[in-house]
Motif scaffolding. Structure first.
Motif, PDB file in Angstrom:
ATOM      1  N   ILE A  56      49.724  24.666  43.391  1.00 15.15           N
ATOM      2  CA  ILE A  56      48.781  24.857  44.495  1.00 15.15           C
ATOM      3  C   ILE A  56      49.230  26.018  45.376  1.00 15.15           C
ATOM      4  N   ALA A  59      48.551  29.293  43.593  1.00 13.53           N
ATOM      5  CA  ALA A  59      47.132  29.623  43.531  1.00 13.53           C
ATOM      6  C   ALA A  59      46.626  30.143  44.872  1.00 13.53           C
ATOM      7  N   LYS A  60      47.122  29.560  45.954  1.00 14.68           N
ATOM      8  CA  LYS A  60      46.670  30.013  47.277  1.00 14.68           C
ATOM      9  C   LYS A  60      47.084  31.449  47.553  1.00 14.68           C
ATOM     10  N   GLU A  65      44.586  31.647  38.851  1.00 11.43           N
ATOM     11  CA  GLU A  65      43.409  30.884  39.232  1.00 11.43           C
ATOM     12  C   GLU A  65      43.676  29.392  39.014  1.00 11.43           C
ATOM     13  N   ASP A  66      43.550  28.606  40.074  1.00 10.37           N
ATOM     14  CA  ASP A  66      43.645  27.153  39.963  1.00 10.37           C
ATOM     15  C   ASP A  66      43.080  26.549  41.244  1.00 10.37           C
ATOM     16  N   ARG A  67      41.802  26.265  41.192  1.00 13.80           N
ATOM     17  CA  ARG A  67      41.148  25.630  42.348  1.00 13.80           C
ATOM     18  C   ARG A  67      40.895  24.148  42.102  1.00 13.80           C
ATOM     19  N   TRP A  68      41.547  23.595  41.081  1.00 11.32           N
ATOM     20  CA  TRP A  68      41.300  22.212  40.688  1.00 11.32           C
ATOM     21  C   TRP A  68      42.461  21.278  41.028  1.00 11.32           C
ATOM     22  N   GLU A  70      44.433  21.167  43.554  1.00 10.36           N
ATOM     23  CA  GLU A  70      44.404  20.726  44.940  1.00 10.36           C
ATOM     24  C   GLU A  70      43.424  19.573  45.141  1.00 10.36           C
ATOM     25  N   GLN A  71      42.376  19.540  44.341  1.00 12.56           N
ATOM     26  CA  GLN A  71      41.390  18.473  44.480  1.00 12.56           C
ATOM     27  C   GLN A  71      41.886  17.146  43.928  1.00 12.56           C
ATOM     28  N   TRP A 128      40.391  24.688  33.870  1.00  9.76           N
ATOM     29  CA  TRP A 128      40.455  26.150  33.807  1.00  9.76           C
ATOM     30  C   TRP A 128      39.639  26.670  32.624  1.00  9.76           C
ATOM     31  N   PRO A 392      43.309  35.885  39.085  1.00 10.20           N
ATOM     32  CA  PRO A 392      42.064  36.100  39.800  1.00 10.20           C
ATOM     33  C   PRO A 392      41.786  37.582  39.946  1.00 10.20           C
TER      34      PRO A 392
END
Length: 395
Positions: A56, A59-60, A65-68, A70-71, A128, A392
């Protein structure tokens, strides 16, 4: 990569760094009263949380790319991590994604393909792939295998995040969960493209039965993935899993991509091993397979035709996308180059491949004459066919 946690970032390298950041500090011998924690499955399972939090953070900052992830995590509070840790995780993620892309790009389209993520933890490789139309394949079935205690938490998180449901071809919880209970009395995630397999992989009969119940096919090209998993097992258990993978797909090509630690006998390696022992999650098989040569032989002895391995210095310098490496090196200043190279020299990526009948390597056929010879192009550095995972969009 498993570094050792420094005081500024205790044990946050989790399953890939193991405590390397404290290497420069002279190790003090333990007192006579000190005893290491008793190794336990719980201690090993917790490493997936460390890994997820580190990803996480990466990615920040734009490393990949990993926006998943954190969810899926309950606790994503900011935690200071060094550029050393970020770059280590980048090299790990990029190497695994690159191997996956090489496998998918070489595998013939339309006849089915499987990926089996062994000890997946909270990894989001499936999301991803699915969220990137340029690389997604509609004939792919993705299996995630881990302890029931881990996957139950992951399922619970997914059920609460409706924005993830379209990536599972689901519009309700009923579309996500299997109608019946598994052998552990729980409901597994079962969708067209993603299947969760809740089992203790060390129990071979249970693994085989659970994979079959999830729809695993023995005649479909398959990629097995293991990141810092087998190293925490006794060698006989890890060998059993490799043996199973080497024979699980007798009628189609298969590959096994592995990322984990090695080289335990030099001063740095001894500190790495000691730190993880103190955390209660020792590297149980690192001394049985301490070198790249030993690791390669391990896979060749348990069902695979060919095996390529390289330490992470080689992978980072030679086999990752050079432009993407240049991009991430501009994200943060890194001046701990000696320590960086030490850490990378104690982690490796391995890719073992197998084709029905031995493929071109055994049959002596020219490359391309065998319908299955493409599988031997999957290892990083093996030739054309797929690139490194891109990050990204650059600003």
């Amino acid at each position: 990569l498993k570094l050792f946690g420094s005081r500024a970032a205790p044990k946050r390298l989790g399953d890939d760094l193991g405590g390397v950041c404290s290497y420069r500090v002279a190790m003090q011998p333990p007192s006579e009263q000190w005893r290491p924690p008793v190794p336990s499955d719980d201690a090993v399972q917790v490493t997936h949380v460390d890994a997820a939090l580190a990803k996480i953070s990466c990615a920040k900052l734009g490393y990949f790319e990993d926006r998943w992830t954190e969810q899926l995590m309950r606790n994503t509070r900011p935690y200071p991590r060094s550029p050393l840790i970020h770059r280590g995780y980048y090299s790990r993620v990029a190497a695994i994604r690159s191997s996956v892309l090489r496998f998918l790009s070489n595998c013939p389209q339309g006849s089915g393909v499987q990926i089996v993520d062994l000890g997946c933890g909270f990894d989001t490789l499936y999301f991803w792939l699915r969220d990137n139309p340029a690389i997604w394949r509609d004939d792919l079935v993705f299996f995630e295998v881990d302890f029931p205690e881990v996957l139950s938490k992951k399922i619970s998180a997914i059920l609460k995040k409706q924005n993830l449901w379209p990536l599972l071809d689901a519009s309700s919880q009923e579309d996500i969960l299997a109608p019946g209970l598994n052998a552990n009395g729980m409901k597994d995630l079962r969708t067209k493209h993603l299947r969760y397999v809740s089992t203790d992989m060390r129990l071979n009969n249970e693994l085989v039965s659970a994979m079959s119940a999830a729809g695993f096919q023995p005649n479909v090209p398959t990629l097995f993935i293991s990141e810092c998993v087998l190293i925490y097992m006794q060698s006989l258990h890890g060998d059993s899993i490799i043996e199973w993978a080497g024979h699980a797909v007798p009628d189609a090509p298969s590959a096994f991509v592995v990322y984990e630690q090695f080289n335990p006998t030099d001063p740095f390696g001894k500190v790495m091993v000691d730190n993880l022992m103190r955390r209660g999650c020792p590297l149980l098989s690192i001394h049985e397979y301490p070198t790249l040569a030993a690791q390669r032989e391990r896979y060749l002895q348990h069902g695979f035709d060919q095996c390529v391995a390289a330490d992470m210095n080689q992978v980072y310098d030679k086999y990752l996308d050079a432009k993407d490496v240049e991009r991430i090196q501009r994200l943060e200043l890194l001046d701990e180059f000696e320590e960086w190279h030490l850490i990378q020299a104690h982690y490796f990526v391995l890719c073992a491949t197998r084709a029905p009948g031995g493929g071109a390597a055994v049959a002596g056929e020219a490359e391309g004459d065998s319908a299955s010879a493409w599988i031997h192009k999957v290892p990083i550095g093996a030739g054309p066919g797929g690139g490194a995972a891109s990050g990204p969009e650059s600003p």
